[in-house]
Design a protein around this motif. Structure first.
Motif, PDB file in Angstrom:
ATOM      1  N   ILE A  50      -0.681   7.071   8.941  1.00 22.69           N
ATOM      2  CA  ILE A  50      -0.127   7.600   7.693  1.00 22.69           C
ATOM      3  C   ILE A  50      -0.715   6.848   6.509  1.00 22.69           C
ATOM      4  O   ILE A  50      -0.743   5.611   6.473  1.00 22.69           O
ATOM      5  N   VAL A  51      -1.180   7.607   5.514  1.00 20.83           N
ATOM      6  CA  VAL A  51      -1.703   7.067   4.252  1.00 20.83           C
ATOM      7  C   VAL A  51      -0.760   7.501   3.141  1.00 20.83           C
ATOM      8  O   VAL A  51      -0.363   8.666   3.070  1.00 20.83           O
ATOM      9  N   LEU A  52      -0.410   6.571   2.249  1.00 19.89           N
ATOM     10  CA  LEU A  52       0.550   6.853   1.173  1.00 19.89           C
ATOM     11  C   LEU A  52      -0.073   6.575  -0.185  1.00 19.89           C
ATOM     12  O   LEU A  52      -0.728   5.545  -0.386  1.00 19.89           O
ATOM     13  N   ARG A  78       6.557  -2.238   0.227  1.00 19.96           N
ATOM     14  CA  ARG A  78       6.538  -3.254   1.283  1.00 19.96           C
ATOM     15  C   ARG A  78       7.400  -2.817   2.472  1.00 19.96           C
ATOM     16  O   ARG A  78       7.053  -3.043   3.628  1.00 19.96           O
ATOM     17  N   GLU A  79       8.523  -2.160   2.187  1.00 15.10           N
ATOM     18  CA  GLU A  79       9.373  -1.655   3.269  1.00 15.10           C
ATOM     19  C   GLU A  79       8.675  -0.568   4.078  1.00 15.10           C
ATOM     20  O   GLU A  79       8.816  -0.490   5.298  1.00 15.10           O
ATOM     21  N   LEU A  80       7.918   0.271   3.406  1.00 16.29           N
ATOM     22  CA  LEU A  80       7.269   1.394   4.083  1.00 16.29           C
ATOM     23  C   LEU A  80       6.068   0.951   4.907  1.00 16.29           C
ATOM     24  O   LEU A  80       5.713   1.603   5.895  1.00 16.29           O
ATOM     25  N   LEU A  81       5.459  -0.155   4.557  1.00 15.85           N
ATOM     26  CA  LEU A  81       4.226  -0.592   5.196  1.00 15.85           C
ATOM     27  C   LEU A  81       4.484  -1.058   6.626  1.00 15.85           C
ATOM     28  O   LEU A  81       5.452  -1.770   6.900  1.00 15.85           O
ATOM     29  N   LEU A 125      10.141   6.924  -3.893  1.00 16.84           N
ATOM     30  CA  LEU A 125      10.182   5.783  -2.977  1.00 16.84           C
ATOM     31  C   LEU A 125      11.618   5.450  -2.573  1.00 16.84           C
ATOM     32  O   LEU A 125      11.877   5.053  -1.431  1.00 16.84           O
ATOM     33  N   GLU A 126      12.556   5.602  -3.519  1.00 18.43           N
ATOM     34  CA  GLU A 126      13.978   5.418  -3.180  1.00 18.43           C
ATOM     35  C   GLU A 126      14.379   6.382  -2.068  1.00 18.43           C
ATOM     36  O   GLU A 126      15.040   6.003  -1.096  1.00 18.43           O
ATOM     37  N   ALA A 127      13.982   7.629  -2.214  1.00 20.15           N
ATOM     38  CA  ALA A 127      14.351   8.637  -1.215  1.00 20.15           C
ATOM     39  C   ALA A 127      13.722   8.327   0.138  1.00 20.15           C
ATOM     40  O   ALA A 127      14.376   8.422   1.181  1.00 20.15           O
ATOM     41  N   LEU A 128      12.449   7.951   0.138  1.00 17.63           N
ATOM     42  CA  LEU A 128      11.754   7.703   1.399  1.00 17.63           C
ATOM     43  C   LEU A 128      12.293   6.484   2.133  1.00 17.63           C
ATOM     44  O   LEU A 128      12.261   6.426   3.364  1.00 17.63           O
ATOM     45  N   TYR A 153       9.431   7.105   7.886  1.00 14.49           N
ATOM     46  CA  TYR A 153       8.388   6.418   7.133  1.00 14.49           C
ATOM     47  C   TYR A 153       8.554   4.906   6.991  1.00 14.49           C
ATOM     48  O   TYR A 153       7.546   4.209   6.819  1.00 14.49           O
ATOM     49  N   VAL A 154       9.750   4.365   7.027  1.00 14.06           N
ATOM     50  CA  VAL A 154       9.912   2.922   6.833  1.00 14.06           C
ATOM     51  C   VAL A 154       9.237   2.170   7.984  1.00 14.06           C
ATOM     52  O   VAL A 154       9.509   2.420   9.157  1.00 14.06           O
TER      53      VAL A 154
END
Length: 666
Positions: free
Chosen positions: A418-420, A142-145, A86-89, A99-100
């Motif tokens: 996108i689904v995570l 939350r950032e990625l959503l 998650l840090e990398a993404l 992705y963010v």
């Protein structure tokens, strides 16, 4: 929206961070959140792209619309610890740009913290460790959503109550959507000492309160409520002519006279008529002539509204028959006989209390919060799905059924979204997302699980070698009668009825010959329908892994050091990741770029010659950040002398300036 809460969940070491202490297993130790071992952004490397083959359609096979969706190829499978992934993404520019704020649905099935050790992962984290681990991941998630996205957290009853408080803290209590109960067990457990646990919970939160879930298909059983006694164009049922709110909607509380009986009808106490008076008057005028009349009924209306007579509105009139009751009765009876009654009508063939039609809609229905195993599968069916895919492997301990994820993904996303899932396990989430035409990102911590289950399963999916789960809808029943099944009876219900009837008359030869029984069987005859194919394979995904850490920290001497891996291209990529520079591999002179600032990573001493070479190729108005493993004062002064904003940092001391010893001295 503010995420400040009146209540806050607290736990031991909440202000600290966790770093893994074991590779490929759940094991953590507490550190300061500024510790380099926690702050490092690990580099994510793509190893290969795996592509599959889509099967052609076959004759005599029925395919659903989903089988025609274009298979997705822009998905990502990662081997690595979820926190580092998650840090990398979220922090590496190449990944964060993709992705963010772009993930539509997050489904996670984290370790339940049940003090049990499973074959494929350890699930015995102490509460405070578990909460910190989840808190850190939720902040990244939350950032990625996306703004219209939702997150679904699957838990049992051990940490469920704590997770609700934690989700309130991270997403805001106003973003709570629902708590879904999944009936995971289809049998009673006799080996338990207390309760046989039947269900898990799935907590649903949205990025914003305006989240709009997709509708579910209308179940055939619901259609039994709808009829067509007046030969209307569409089936309907009487949903009742009133609505709550009499006290605040006094203008909608009044008498309506029946044109046949002459009776006066009022809304039930506390309710008002559900439609505007002008609309009701227009509809009832199909029965007979009506007019608005003041019938001096303030006392009756005050009783219906629940307010004193002195506070009742005096200007509200009743809907009354205009002319003689005999004429209105004859007119109303003729209208009833014509059929296709108005939306607001008189029940009991025109002689009863008013009714209001609600028509059978072609749209779906809102999702419900109880999901029985008959609809979405159980633990037993999930294990069976994995066993069919991997008959030679030992059983995976905690898979989820594909139909469960199918429902989540249907409600939360549309094709192409996108689904995570950062706790991949056997890979159910990604497998279902692929079969439903969604893109996906998933990661798995345990290399053995990754190699034996996750990756092979997803390869089977894209190569059309997975015929289980939601690939093919289960065989269904269809109407096989001459005149159609009785109204409101589904083929499944008809089959069940016939089966029960056969059991009931099994030992009674006279009943078997009875004409009435034969007629019942004829009226409920059904036939099997071959399953519909939803997936034909195709698409693909990238396979990636997290690189080993490039930085270490020794608390004994309060010193940040480089690891043996911090060399060559990995050192360059790692420095760029920490400093949020996008890599520029095609550039001969610069390793990365961030706006008008360029990055140059030097493994060794930064000398005058290197500085001069770089500066000679620097565009006007731009600057350079030199990151070198050996830096002297001369290099700093030399770079500063160009007076273009360029600067020098030492790797790793000035990339990670933290020192716990220095903090203690303050």
């Amino acid at each position: 929206m503010s995420r400040q809460q009146r209540l806050e969940l607290t736990w031991t070491n909440k202000d600290k961070a966790l770093i893994p202490t074991e590779h490929g297993r759940y094991g953590y130790t507490w550190v300061d959140p500024r510790d380099p071992r926690y702050c490092e952004t690990r580099v994510l490397t793509v190893d290969e792209t795996v592509t599959g083959t889509r099967a052609d359609k076959e004759e005599d096979t029925t395919y659903s619309e989903r089988a025609d969706l274009e298979p997705q190829s822009d998905s990502l499978l990662i081997l690595g610890e979820s926190g580092d992934v998650l840090e990398a993404l979220t922090r590496i520019p190449e990944w964060s740009k993709k992705y963010v704020g772009k993930v539509k649905c997050i489904y996670i099935d984290p370790p339940f913290n049940t003090a049990q050790t499973f074959a494929n992962y350890e699930d015995n984290l102490e509460h405070s460790v578990w909460l910190t681990m989840m808190r850190d991941r939720l902040l990244h998630l939350r950032e990625l959503l996306s703004e219209d996205g939702s997150i679904w957290v699957h838990l049992d009853d051990v940490e469920n109550h704590r997770m609700r408080s934690l989700m309130d803290e991270v997403f805001g209590s106003g973003s709570f959507v629902a708590e879904v109960v999944w009936q995971k067990s289809d049998t009673l457990r006799n080996d338990t000492q207390q309760f046989s646990t039947d269900s898990d919970s799935i907590i649903v939160y949205s990025k914003r309160p305006e989240f709009a879930p997709n509708k579910m298909p209308r179940p055939e059983s619901m259609n039994g409520h709808y009829g067509n006694p007046d030969n209307d164009d569409t089936r309907w049922f009487n949903s009742g002519p009133t609505a709550p709110g009499a006290a605040t909607h006094q203008g909608m509380v009044y008498a309506i006279q029946n044109p046949i009986t002459g009776d006066l009808h009022y809304p039930i106490r506390g309710n008002c008529w559900a439609l505007r008076q002008s609309d009701i008057l227009e509809m009832l005028s199909e029965y007979a002539k009506f007019e608005l009349v003041d019938i001096k009924d303030s006392e009756e209306r005050s009783a219906r509204c629940g307010v004193p007579v002195s506070e009742i509105r005096p200007d509200v009139k009743a809907i009354m028959v205009s002319g003689s009751l005999k004429e209105s009765a004859n007119s109303a009876k003729r209208r009833v006989g014509q059929g296709k009654w108005p939306k607001f009508f008189f029940a009991s063939n025109g002689r009863g209390y008013p009714g209001k039609k609600t028509y059978l809609s072609s749209e779906g229905v809102p999702p419900r919060t109880f999901w029985p195993h008959e609809e979405v599968g159980s633990n037993r069916s999930a294990k069976r799905e994995v066993s069919v895919l991997f008959p030679e492997e030992s059983k995976f301990a905690t898979p989820k059924p594909e139909r469960l994820l199918e429902r989540v993904i249907h409600i939360a996303t549309n094709p192409g979204d996108i689904v995570l899932d950062v706790f991949a396990g056997s890979g159910t989430t990604a497998a279902v997302a692929q079969k439903m035409g969604r893109r996906w990102v998933t990661c798995e911590l345990v290399e053995d699980t990754f190699n034996r289950f996750t990756r092979p399963r997803l390869e089977k999916v894209i190569n059309n070698e997975d015929q289980g789960g939601i690939t093919v809808q289960k065989e269904e029943r269809a109407d096989a009668t001459e005149d159609g099944l009785p109204e409101g009876l589904t083929p499944e219900e008809a089959q069940k009825f016939t089966s029960l009837l056969n059991k009931a008359i099994k030992n009674d030869d006279e009943l078997k010959k009875n004409p009435a029984v034969k007629q019942l069987k004829k009226m409920t005859k059904t036939k099997p329908v071959k399953g519909v194919v939803n997936w034909r394979g195709g698409g693909g995904f990238q396979v990636a892994h997290l690189e080993p850490p490039c930085y270490d920290y020794d608390p004994e001497v309060a010193l940040t050091t480089l690891t043996e891996h911090a060399t060559g291209n990995l050192l360059v990529r790692s420095v760029a990741a920490q400093l949020r520079f996008a890599l520029t591999p095609e550039d001969l002179y610069f390793d990365g770029k961030r706006g008008r600032e360029h990055l140059v990573v030097v493994e060794g001493v930064l000398d005058k010659e290197k500085v001069g070479e770089v500066m000679a190729h620097l565009p006007e108005g731009h600057s350079v950040l030199f990151a070198a493993t050996v830096v002297d004062d001369f290099a700093r002064e030399h770079v500063r002398g160009f007076k273009n904003g360029s600067r020098v940092v030492h790797v790793p001391l000035e990339v990670f300036p933290y020192s716990d010893a220095a903090e203690e001295e303050k």
